[in-house]
Design a protein around this motif. Structure first.
Motif, PDB file in Angstrom:
ATOM      1  N   LEU A  96       0.930  -1.160   0.013  1.00 24.62           N
ATOM      2  CA  LEU A  96       0.254   0.077  -0.029  1.00 24.62           C
ATOM      3  C   LEU A  96       0.768   1.251  -0.065  1.00 24.62           C
ATOM      4  O   LEU A  96       0.640   2.194  -0.613  1.00 24.62           O
ATOM      5  N   LEU A  97       1.974   1.285   0.839  1.00 21.64           N
ATOM      6  CA  LEU A  97       2.773   2.294   0.708  1.00 21.64           C
ATOM      7  C   LEU A  97       3.339   2.541  -0.549  1.00 21.64           C
ATOM      8  O   LEU A  97       3.454   3.831  -1.067  1.00 21.64           O
ATOM      9  N   ILE A  98       3.893   1.868  -1.058  1.00 22.11           N
ATOM     10  CA  ILE A  98       4.481   1.650  -2.484  1.00 22.11           C
ATOM     11  C   ILE A  98       3.436   2.197  -3.563  1.00 22.11           C
ATOM     12  O   ILE A  98       3.815   3.327  -4.383  1.00 22.11           O
ATOM     13  N   GLY A  99       2.276   1.649  -3.533  1.00 22.10           N
ATOM     14  CA  GLY A  99       1.276   1.988  -4.353  1.00 22.10           C
ATOM     15  C   GLY A  99       0.708   3.509  -4.215  1.00 22.10           C
ATOM     16  O   GLY A  99       0.328   3.978  -5.102  1.00 22.10           O
ATOM     17  N   ARG A 103       6.566   9.760  -5.485  1.00 28.05           N
ATOM     18  CA  ARG A 103       7.944   9.808  -5.764  1.00 28.05           C
ATOM     19  C   ARG A 103       8.809   8.729  -4.986  1.00 28.05           C
ATOM     20  O   ARG A 103       8.461   8.500  -4.081  1.00 28.05           O
ATOM     21  N   GLY A 104       9.740   8.497  -5.804  1.00 29.87           N
ATOM     22  CA  GLY A 104      10.719   7.337  -5.161  1.00 29.87           C
ATOM     23  C   GLY A 104      10.198   6.022  -4.929  1.00 29.87           C
ATOM     24  O   GLY A 104      10.741   5.273  -4.160  1.00 29.87           O
ATOM     25  N   LYS A 105       9.004   5.791  -5.927  1.00 33.04           N
ATOM     26  CA  LYS A 105       8.518   4.379  -5.776  1.00 33.04           C
ATOM     27  C   LYS A 105       9.380   3.368  -5.888  1.00 33.04           C
ATOM     28  O   LYS A 105       9.296   2.364  -5.535  1.00 33.04           O
ATOM     29  N   GLY A 106      10.397   3.531  -7.107  1.00 32.52           N
ATOM     30  CA  GLY A 106      11.287   2.453  -7.610  1.00 32.52           C
ATOM     31  C   GLY A 106      12.130   2.232  -6.415  1.00 32.52           C
ATOM     32  O   GLY A 106      12.535   0.901  -6.213  1.00 32.52           O
ATOM     33  N   PHE A 107      12.922   3.229  -5.714  1.00 34.58           N
ATOM     34  CA  PHE A 107      13.530   3.255  -4.743  1.00 34.58           C
ATOM     35  C   PHE A 107      13.083   2.157  -3.452  1.00 34.58           C
ATOM     36  O   PHE A 107      13.879   1.367  -2.939  1.00 34.58           O
TER      37      PHE A 107
END
Length: 298
Positions: A96-99, A103-107
């Motif tokens: 959920l946090l990544i979704g 910004r910085g989703k890939g990291f």
């Protein structure tokens, strides 16, 4: 015409079985073969891996009468409890946090998956240094900075299982989070857009859109996590060797002790393995029944 259709259908089925035959053969050789051999060995008195004498269920009776088995069984259920309490929700939170991150989703995705790249034994050794009872242990260094005395965390009976579960969760949460992210990718973005237009905040979007969408995936991963944690072995083996006073002894570690811990009692070890298999089959059957009833209700 019907004969022709039947012949074509039979040929298609034959071709399908021929395509699956190599996979089925390998599956039977590497899974069902050892499983049946283990079931057979559990009914014999053994000398190393040699079957010496048929003893029926004596190995099972001997195992059940030992205090260490009951302790290992209770510890394994305790591992399962802490795993569901700690390890089941963290991958969902990460997904959920990544979704929801702009910004910085890939990291964040890479950072979450990095622990899975480490070999399991290396990760456990890393954490053993982290929780070392010496003053040079990372946690004890931090406690020293706070003016507190060093602690032997892995020697505390009430702490050792939660700590091992935290280590196992740290190792596997990233990969599980990516599975949840794949499930989240299948949600129609228009649902989120409509909810945002209607004034729904992030928590309402998660509650009414995200969680219902990944419920079936979560229930499947739940039973897989139970099966996985029920087979925990090398973490307590490396960190505590089942101690202190068998407080972290699991069923799989007990099986290892019987087979390789000095007695080389493969009959008794096979009996423990069969008990684990029966318990996990019970969990799987219960999950299937509950899931089927849910589908019928829907």
């Amino acid at each position: 015409m019907n004969r022709l259709r039947g012949s074509v259908k039979w040929k298609q089925q034959a071709v399908s079985w021929l395509i699956m035959l190599p996979g089925i053969s390998l599956f039977a050789f590497f899974l069902w073969g050892p499983l049946l051999q283990g079931a057979r060995m559990s009914l014999y008195r053994t000398r190393n891996i040699e079957l010496v004498e048929f003893v029926g269920f004596d190995n099972y009776i001997s195992v059940f009468r030992r205090h260490e088995f009951l302790q290992a069984l209770g510890n394994t259920f305790t591992y399962t409890f802490w795993s569901l309490l700690i390890g089941f929700l963290i991958p969902i939170f990460l997904a959920l946090l990544i979704g929801e991150t702009v910004r910085g989703k890939g990291f964040i995705r890479t950072a979450a998956y990095v622990p899975n790249v480490l070999p399991g034994l290396a990760a456990v050794l890393l954490w053993s240094a982290f929780f070392s009872a010496e003053r040079a242990g990372v946690v004890n260094i931090l406690l020293g900075r706070l003016g507190m005395e060093p602690m032997a965390f892995l020697s505390e009976e009430h702490l050792v299982i939660p700590i091992i579960v935290v280590i196992a969760t740290w190792k596997g949460a990233g990969a599980t989070a990516l599975i949840y992210m794949a499930g989240l990718a299948g949600i129609n973005p228009q649902l989120y857009e409509s909810a945002t237009i209607d004034g729904a905040g992030i928590w309402k979007r998660i509650r009414h859109i995200t969680l219902p969408a990944i419920f079936n995936l979560g229930s499947t991963l739940l039973i897989l996590q139970i099966i996985s944690i029920f087979q925990i072995m090398y973490e307590p083996l490396v960190l505590t060797k089942g101690g202190p006073d068998n407080a972290s002894l699991s069923l799989m570690l007990l099986m290892w002790r019987y087979a390789f811990g000095g007695t080389m009692d493969y009959g008794r070890a096979s009996a423990v393995a069969m008990i684990i298999a029966i318990i996990l089959l019970g969990f799987t059957a219960l999950y299937s029944v509950v899931n089927r009833r849910k589908i019928d209700w829907e």
